[in-house]
Design an enzyme around this catalytic site. Structure first.
Site, mmCIF file in Angstrom:
data_model
loop_
_atom_site.group_PDB
_atom_site.id
_atom_site.type_symbol
_atom_site.label_atom_id
_atom_site.label_comp_id
_atom_site.label_asym_id
_atom_site.label_seq_id
_atom_site.Cartn_x
_atom_site.Cartn_y
_atom_site.Cartn_z
ATOM 1 N N LYS A 24 0.826 -1.186 0.000
ATOM 2 C CA LYS A 24 0.000 0.000 0.000
ATOM 3 C C LYS A 24 0.867 1.244 0.000
ATOM 4 C CE LYS A 24 -1.962 -3.022 2.488
ATOM 5 N NZ LYS A 24 -2.565 -3.740 3.594
HETATM 6 N N1 GLU Z 1 -1.160 -7.497 8.657
HETATM 7 C C1 GLU Z 1 -0.065 -8.032 7.896
HETATM 8 C C2 GLU Z 1 -0.006 -7.348 6.536
HETATM 9 O O1 GLU Z 1 -0.983 -6.735 6.125
HETATM 10 C C3 GLU Z 1 -0.191 -9.524 7.659
HETATM 11 C C4 GLU Z 1 0.065 -10.286 8.897
HETATM 12 C C5 GLU Z 1 0.030 -11.804 8.762
HETATM 13 O O2 GLU Z 1 -0.537 -12.336 7.806
HETATM 14 O O3 GLU Z 1 0.565 -12.430 9.651
HETATM 15 O O4 GLU Z 1 1.012 -7.411 5.901
#
Ligand code: GLU
Length: 325
Positions: A260
């Site tokens: 992002k």
């Molecule tokens: N929140 C993390 C991300 O958007 C992914 C975390 C996970 O899959 O352990 O990159």
């Protein structure tokens, strides 16, 4: 932290829900855990499609967890937009979405437990001091251990760190193969609660994967190096270790990870099939014999044809199309 679905409401806005306890124990349980820092882009779609297909093809459940701990990085409206996009792509989840911002007490309890076991210490160092005083590892500056034996006099505590000691962690990644990390050499004592009071991703992800009873973590390879930290925390907290599969990363034309923050284009929820097919091919899966009429038709065919063994280790290995946004 008592296992599958405990403490979670069932019956979310989407998906089948309603798992019975007897089906939980043997059922594969996957999850997708986006951070709501922007709309869903192709890289996150690949992680969503891979984890969804892997869980559902084996008759398992698939959960969505919104990793919204760091409110300063959150883009207002992004969480809802991500959920609407998942639905448009036919990625229907089970149960209620778990929002990490509601889970502070559970993270604090896990942190207290680690503290009681003697695994944590307060650290008064700033990022700048660490960057100046430490070596740099594959994940950035390695904490030089300044506060490990106690805060220097007059230093207020800022963050809380985990003592990694001489932990060496190996695991068999289902896509990337055998992995090994010497934590002291590669990452050092890492932060569990940041100076701003926010619990670190590494702690939250471990507490939540266990709380939700996740059996199979399927996610982007950018998190491969985080996995030993998570396994170490699971061991120290006495939590079960899920299996891990790290998917190839989508890169942009300059070879950078699509994320992002690189302002990659969001996927088009109004016309999901082209991106869905690209994500599927990116994961090394076969082309459908004929072009599916709609998303539901695609998944009907796709779930019968998913094969984890075909997922390439990296984006440009033969067999995977290199995808440009
Ligand atoms: N929140 C993390 C991300 O958007 C992914 C975390 C996970 O899959 O352990 O990159």
């Amino acid at each position: 932290m008592s296992g599958a679905f405990s403490g979670l409401r069932s019956g979310g806005r989407s998906g089948a829900g309603g798992l019975t306890p007897s089906r939980r124990s043997s059922r594969r349980l996957g999850r997708f855990a986006p951070s709501p820092t922007g709309p869903l882009h192709f890289g996150s779609l690949v992680a969503a499609v891979g984890s969804f297909a892997d869980a559902r093809a084996g008759g398992g459940a698939w959960l969505v967890r919104m990793e919204d701990l760091d409110r300063t990085r959150e883009l207002p409206g992004a969480a809802d937009a991500i959920l609407r996009t998942l639905e448009a792509f036919g990625l229907h989840w089970d149960g209620a979405v778990l929002y990490q911002r509601t889970r502070t007490d559970a993270y604090a309890a896990a942190l207290a437990r680690l503290g009681a076991l003697g695994f944590t210490y307060s650290c008064g160092c700033s990022r700048r001091e660490i960057a100046l005083g430490g070596r740099t590892g594959p994940e950035g500056p390695i904490y030089p251990g300044t506060c490990r034996g106690g805060l220097p006099p007059g230093r207020p505590p800022r963050s809380i760190r985990l003592r990694v000691g001489d932990a060496r962690i190996g695991f068999a990644d289902q896509v990337q193969g055998p992995q090994f990390q010497d934590l002291a050499a590669a990452v050092g004592d890492f932060v569990l609660r940041r100076a701003d009071g926010i619990h670190a991703y590494q702690l939250a992800v471990v507490v939540d994967d266990a709380e939700q009873g996740v059996t199979d973590v399927v996610r982007g390879a950018d998190l491969l190096l985080s996995t030993p930290r998570q396994i170490l925390l699971q061991r120290r907290l006495g939590l079960p270790q899920p299996t891990y599969a790290h998917l190839p990363l989508a890169v942009d034309a300059a070879g950078r990870k699509l994320s992002k923050s690189h302002a990659a284009l969001p996927v088009d929820a109004r016309d999901p099939l082209p991106a869905l097919l690209r994500a599927w091919r990116f994961l090394g899966q076969p082309k459908p014999p004929e072009r599916p009429g709609d998303v539901a038709g695609f998944w009907m065919w796709a779930l019968a044809n998913w094969n984890r063994a075909r997922v390439p280790t990296c984006a440009n290995r033969p067999g995977a199309d290199v995808i440009r946004p």
